[in-house]
Design a protein around this motif. Structure first.
Motif: not given
Lengths: 499, 499
Positions: A22, A26, A29, A223-225, A227, A239-240, A242-243, A245
């Motif tokens: 993770h 990041i 990214y 959009p919560q998870r 971008v 990354f999960s 929940e995220d 990109r």
């Protein structure tokens, strides 16, 4: 040790490795999107240290003992647990085959090479990238030999992107595709060219961002998870669940490039967002292969977003954003324009019909590189010659030639075939999906819920639970057959060009 | 062990800790700027694991043996090496005083509390933030007790932000400032109010970004080594002298907020960018204290960018960007408007004159919290009462009240006084600087090179090499004296308001 305690230990180890991945992800990214240029070296050092920690964790005595114990007791595991341990063990064996210092040095090399490629692409200067490419090739071959000393190294690379794939299968696949589409392209090129001039002009970035929002809304990316960032070369990273990109690149002389990048990356993101969240922090997380991944992305980009039904849906919205530029454009004009088939220089901008030839060129060049038949210095000339041979175009500079894709700068050798494979998977999926879903009717209404549910139920949710072959065959109820792809292209382009 | 090998080992340990801090810092920056909302929990877990790794590294037997050896041989070290070891040891002792599981749990709490604060601020819902604030306070007090059981915990917190600072000194400082500025504010408020209406209206973000560019260009922030992102609350963060990030927040109803945020954060960034790069990855890296840091930021924000000379320089550029909105505005009108003194609700938007009262309020509230004289539930009422008492304003909601600053959500207790201290340091620096530099002449030409060289030579380059008191006294050649600040404000506001 009991199976219960071993599973607990294993889970704790996987959580730590996930944390390191993770953090590294990041950093990557951030480096690709917003970090200042001078940060490259420091980031490389940090990534190197994180990868050292990950290597040590994955290959520690505790990890090995735990994994070995679980493998010895696999009968007591659920199917998910068994698969998780086996996939983890595959990674462990790969890492263990490579000396630590080489492993971390390679992470740092990739970080540096990626930055040099960015600069080289901007400066149209292949020579500055060439020594890094040489190192990336040499190390990739070296690592393939470490990992599977008895196998041909390019087969090892292909298999790492699409389990089971090798040069022989790739050759057969491309031969089939080539024999189907080369005659089709010939027929199309004999026809009158389509006017797509209205797709080019002045399209300010601020307005193009509204198209991005429209595509994200159409594909129902949460959009919560998720971008969307901006990079030189669009990509998706997760990354999960929940995220996730995605990124795009805005060119102010046309909106199609970014719009279809978002549609494409959005397909990747939907796959990742749709995986069973219980798989986070395990080896079951993430899409199973590059081919299945490119299938999702190219399904949304092409099969959905280059369909006539989608043009019906999206054109009014585009006209709201660009009323002057798109004045007088009809759905039919727009549909034909965004599907105009023409030999071109840039893979990511290519139409569906000529696209496989762009991939074929890269595959053949990788084959030549890996067979030692061409030196790094000779690659631009080989690239340009193949573009002339297959697509009839002259490459004006390396930025629009061999430097256009980021993949090799990240040592992603063996990746390119998955784009063509993914496209072909998608055509077969469409043919099955249409039996139960009014695909075009739904798209015209801007409603992808049934389509996404189909993909979610049969593909997305499973993450890496099944090998790509098994996953695909379960999904469509038949073995993979590239003729669906040829049929799909033939039907589509016959109609567009009145062949 | 020899001094040479010990230094090598120490350096390798510091590099590893730097890598973990770097990764954690990027995760934090990403979380504050672009990460999707649902990513909070996963990020907290990763930050928790990274902080566990950092804790273990900083307190390992190898580290302790090495540091102890170097401390025992400090006579053989250079002044820089000695300071580096001592500062590192201070951090080590702090960490060692706190149990690991509490240390990492606190990292995760901060990450979570920060996300909750963002949401609470948006929703004007203090109640959702209160339980987190309670935990942050409790844990901060607990940690201060662990670290310095014999000292008063708020003194420990103040000292951690500005070495040597305690409640007694803070009280004296604020008494002096209060006695100087409260009468001055009274006189100003008796005068006719200044018209600043042209600063408000419609100022699109895309245009405000051009102001950001202009300020960055004016302050000469190196674009190779720094970038500006967008966040709820502007801040600066640094990963090395090659990578310093500032952020801002655009409000479309006025450009002053973002413009002066950029000027402020730019001052922080100049300090970090100006530190001797040889200090990267050592305990000498980074600004030495919050007071010295806020001195740099508020020097650029106020002393430079709210000077008449700067208005001469910038107004033509602002008029290019907003020709309609600033039609007919003269330098004098603009200068008076951006220095309009008025009691207000928001600290970061306050004028230089009333600003110290915003800080005083926070300081008095922190004192009450730390003395156990007020509960978390009572804080909004106390906040609102103090704003009424000191500034005469009614707080309409907690978003414009107690929830406005991010500091407490990150457990930065003891930080606020540094803003007022930094402002006061700056006034004294200005008086010395003016002896050798035509400060206003340079600013009017848009040339900060002499000013920056002065600050670089006397402050920036040293990073954390000297304690703040020593650094400041070396720089100005005298002890700190807050009367310079009162004189500066008196002179400035007497002229503006014709007192």
């Amino acid at each position: 040790m009991t199976v219960k305690t071993a599973l607990e230990t294993f889970s704790a180890i996987q959580a730590k490795i996930d944390a390191l991945d993770h953090a590294g992800g990041i950093l990557y990214y951030d480096g690709s999107t917003v970090a200042p240029p001078a940060s490259t070296e420091h980031r490389g050092e940090t990534l190197g240290y994180l990868s050292e920690l990950g290597y040590n964790l994955a290959t520690s005595k505790e990890t090995c003992d735990t994994v070995d114990y679980l493998l010895a007791h696999e009968d007591e595991l659920t199917a998910e647990q068994k698969r998780n341990v086996k996939l983890f063990n595959k990674d462990r064996e790969y890492m263990q085959s490579i000396p630590l210092e080489k492993y971390t040095a390679f992470q740092m090399l990739q970080n540096k090479a990626s930055a040099v490629w960015h600069e080289a692409k901007q400066k149209k200067d292949y020579a500055m990238f060439a020594p890094y490419l040489q190192q990336l090739i040499d190390t990739s071959i070296e690592f393939a030999h470490y990992y599977k000393p008895d196998k041909y190294h390019y087969d090892v690379m292909l298999d790492s992107k699409e389990t089971g794939l090798d040069v022989k299968q790739c050759d057969e696949f491309f031969d089939t595709v080539k024999s189907g589409i080369v005659p089709l392209i010939k027929k199309v090129l004999a026809k009158k060219t389509i006017d797509d001039s209205f797709l080019f002009g002045s399209f300010p970035t601020a307005d193009q961002r509204k198209i991005t929002d429209a595509i994200i809304d159409f594909e129902k990316l949460d959009p919560q998870r998720s971008v969307c960032g901006e990079t030189e070369h669009p990509f998706t990273t997760n990354f999960s669940t929940e995220d996730v990109r995605i990124t795009t690149h805005y060119y102010e002389d046309g909106f199609v490039s970014s719009m279809y990048s978002v549609a494409h990356e959005g397909g990747h993101a939907l796959y990742e967002l749709g995986i069973n969240p219980a798989y986070n922090k395990t080896s079951l997380s993430g899409g199973v292969s590059m081919g299945i991944h490119e299938c999702q992305s190219r399904f949304f980009e092409n099969i959905i977003c280059r369909s006539k039904a989608f043009c019906d849906f999206i054109l009014p919205k585009l006209k709201e954003i660009f009323p002057e530029q798109l004045k007088g454009v009809t759905t039919d004009m727009y549909y034909r324009a965004i599907n105009k088939a023409a030999p071109s220089l840039i893979r990511t901008e290519a139409d569906e019909l000529t696209y496989p030839l762009h991939i074929l060129i890269r595959y053949e060049i990788e084959k030549a590189i890996m067979a030692g038949e061409v030196t790094v210095d000779e690659l631009p000339a080989l690239w340009n010659a193949k573009y002339k041979e297959y697509l009839g175009v002259d490459v004006p500079d390396d930025t629009r030639g061999i430097l256009q894709d980021m993949h090799w700068s990240e040592a992603m050798f063996g990746y390119f075939p998955s784009y063509a494979l993914g496209s072909a998977y998608g055509a077969q999926i469409l043919s099955v999906m249409k039996k139960t879903i009014d695909v075009n009717g739904d798209i015209a209404k801007g409603d992808v819920s049934n389509i996404s549910a189909w993909l979610h139920d049969r593909i997305w949710q499973y993450g890496s639970l099944y090998d790509p072959k098994e996953l695909f065959e379960n999904a469509v109820g038949a073995p993979f057959d590239p003729h669906y792809f040829i049929d799909y292209l033939t039907e589509k382009y016959t109609e567009i060009y009145n062949l």
